[in-house]
Design an enzyme around this catalytic site. Structure first.
Site, PDB file in Angstrom:
ATOM      1  N   ASP A  77       0.338  -1.151  -0.201  1.00 21.76           N
ATOM      2  CA  ASP A  77       0.137  -0.050   0.307  1.00 21.76           C
ATOM      3  C   ASP A  77       0.828   1.096   0.170  1.00 21.76           C
ATOM      4  O   ASP A  77       2.253   0.954   0.938  1.00 21.76           O
ATOM      5  CB  ASP A  77      -0.770   0.283   1.022  1.00 21.76           C
ATOM      6  CG  ASP A  77      -0.532  -0.069   2.294  1.00 21.76           C
ATOM      7  OD1 ASP A  77       0.852  -0.753   2.790  1.00 21.76           O
ATOM      8  OD2 ASP A  77      -0.850   0.811   3.305  1.00 21.76           O
ATOM      9  N   GLU A 137      -0.210  -0.924   5.870  1.00 22.41           N
ATOM     10  CA  GLU A 137       1.104  -0.179   6.441  1.00 22.41           C
ATOM     11  C   GLU A 137       1.535   0.738   7.009  1.00 22.41           C
ATOM     12  O   GLU A 137       1.890   1.559   8.159  1.00 22.41           O
ATOM     13  CB  GLU A 137       2.520  -0.818   6.038  1.00 22.41           C
ATOM     14  CG  GLU A 137       3.879  -0.356   6.606  1.00 22.41           C
ATOM     15  CD  GLU A 137       4.308   0.902   7.058  1.00 22.41           C
ATOM     16  OE1 GLU A 137       4.854   1.343   7.305  1.00 22.41           O
ATOM     17  OE2 GLU A 137       3.904   1.687   5.744  1.00 22.41           O
TER      18      GLU A 137
END
Length: 363
Positions: A77, A137
């Site tokens: 991400d 994350e």
């Protein structure tokens, strides 16, 4: 139903071009489905790997019976796309000579591309490898795909050593500092500001807190061969209700970045001792990680990279591995100072150099 992405991933292609293809798959936290599908599909073509998907986390591993197992981990991400006109750290990617611009170029699709390239190239590595491509994350820790895997698939995080491919500009950064946040409160008594002597100004009462923090000399702590520099700072202050009212409360938010020789509880004790006499509430904390450079796999890795290891001052997910008893380091392409910036970019040669170093270590 997840739509098949238009950009098919070829892990055997040039790793810098592979980085560009990954950037083109927009994956702001919460929108990792397409890139997770593309990564999963690329890995399932590799017959030497066992592949499992959990949500938008994709895991793969060799099972060759080697004496050591290492984990290579990276998050898929990114932070949101920049909105400023003319920003180059966006999607799709763009090349300027040998420099690749785009959201995630450094944090951390260059590292993810290296993972995919290694997964394809190393059918017979000298160490068994577990590859973790995880989601969420860049948001609150409770959503972390790596944390979810630790709870649901703990056997997949069993290893002798781990490398998190966060950007380190090609240098091994061992472990990481811990972090803790505190609200320090000062109580006062409200009054009309024209009759201030009738009240007690909480903002003025907070001055002593700021003086202690200003005069505090942060320590540099030697841990397992690396020097971790601490910091303790006021990062936010709030108080007051109106321009004609003496404030009856003030809150100062304090952030302590502490060396990995301390637990969060020891860090809290340290802050409470420094700010004795004030009300201190710990609001958040995450333990640091010792570098673990004494482990044979770590020593071999440092030798393969060929650069002097450095400490990691910020917090990263190496701390999750450390909590599981797995020594871990940060090592990846790109300058961490460019992460999340409007012109986020990475040098093509930096991604290729990272791949060469890891290939040398694992071959």
């Amino acid at each position: 139903m997840i739509q098949i992405p238009s950009a098919d991933l070829d892990p055997a292609s040039d790793v810098a071009q592979l980085t560009a293809r990954l950037i083109d798959l927009e994956s702001v936290s919460g929108n990792e489905g397409v890139i997770a599908y593309a990564v999963e599909r690329a890995l399932r073509r590799l017959e030497h790997l066992e592949v499992v998907r959990d949500g938008d986390c994709v895991m793969a591993r060799t099972r060759l019976g080697r004496a050591e197992r290492v984990i290579l981990a990276g998050h898929i991400d990114t932070v949101p796309l920049p909105t400023a006109p003319g920003s180059r750290g966006t999607v799709p990617s763009a090349w300027e000579g040998d420099v690749l611009f785009g959201r995630g170029a450094t944090d951390m699709k260059g590292g993810v591309a290296v993972q995919l390239a290694l997964a394809a190239a190393l059918a017979e590595p000298t160490r068994d490898i577990t590859f973790i491509f995880y989601d969420h994350e860049e948001v609150e820790a409770s959503l972390s795909g790596l944390g979810r895997v630790a709870a649901s698939y703990p056997e997949w995080l069993e290893a002798d050593f781990a490398v998190l491919l966060e950007p380190t500009d090609g240098t091994v950064e061992g472990g990481c500092n811990g972090t803790a946040r505190f609200d320090v409160r000062v109580a006062g008594k409200a009054a009309h500001s024209a009759r201030a002597w009738m009240g007690q100004n909480a903002i003025h009462g907070a001055a002593e807190i700021l003086v202690r923090l200003r005069d505090h000399e942060p320590a540099t702590v030697h841990v397992d061969g690396l020097d971790y520099r601490e910091s303790l700072n006021a990062v936010k202050i709030s108080g007051g209700t109106a321009g004609n009212v003496i404030p009856d409360s003030t809150v100062i938010e304090v952030n302590y970045r502490f060396a990995p020789d301390k637990t969060p509880e020891q860090a809290e004790d340290y802050v409470r001792a420094l700010l004795e006499g004030f009300t201190v509430e710990r609001t958040d904390a995450a333990a640091g990680a010792r570098p673990g450079l004494q482990h044979p796999a770590a020593a071999a890795f440092v030798a393969a990279v060929g650069a002097e290891p450095k400490p990691k001052y910020g917090w990263t997910d190496v701390a999750r591995f450390s909590a599981l008893g797995v020594p871990a380091v940060n090592f990846g392409p790109g300058d961490a100072l460019l992460a999340h910036t409007d012109d986020e970019h990475v040098q093509a040669d930096a991604v290729r150099a990272c791949l060469r170093a890891l290939t040398t270590w694992l071959s």
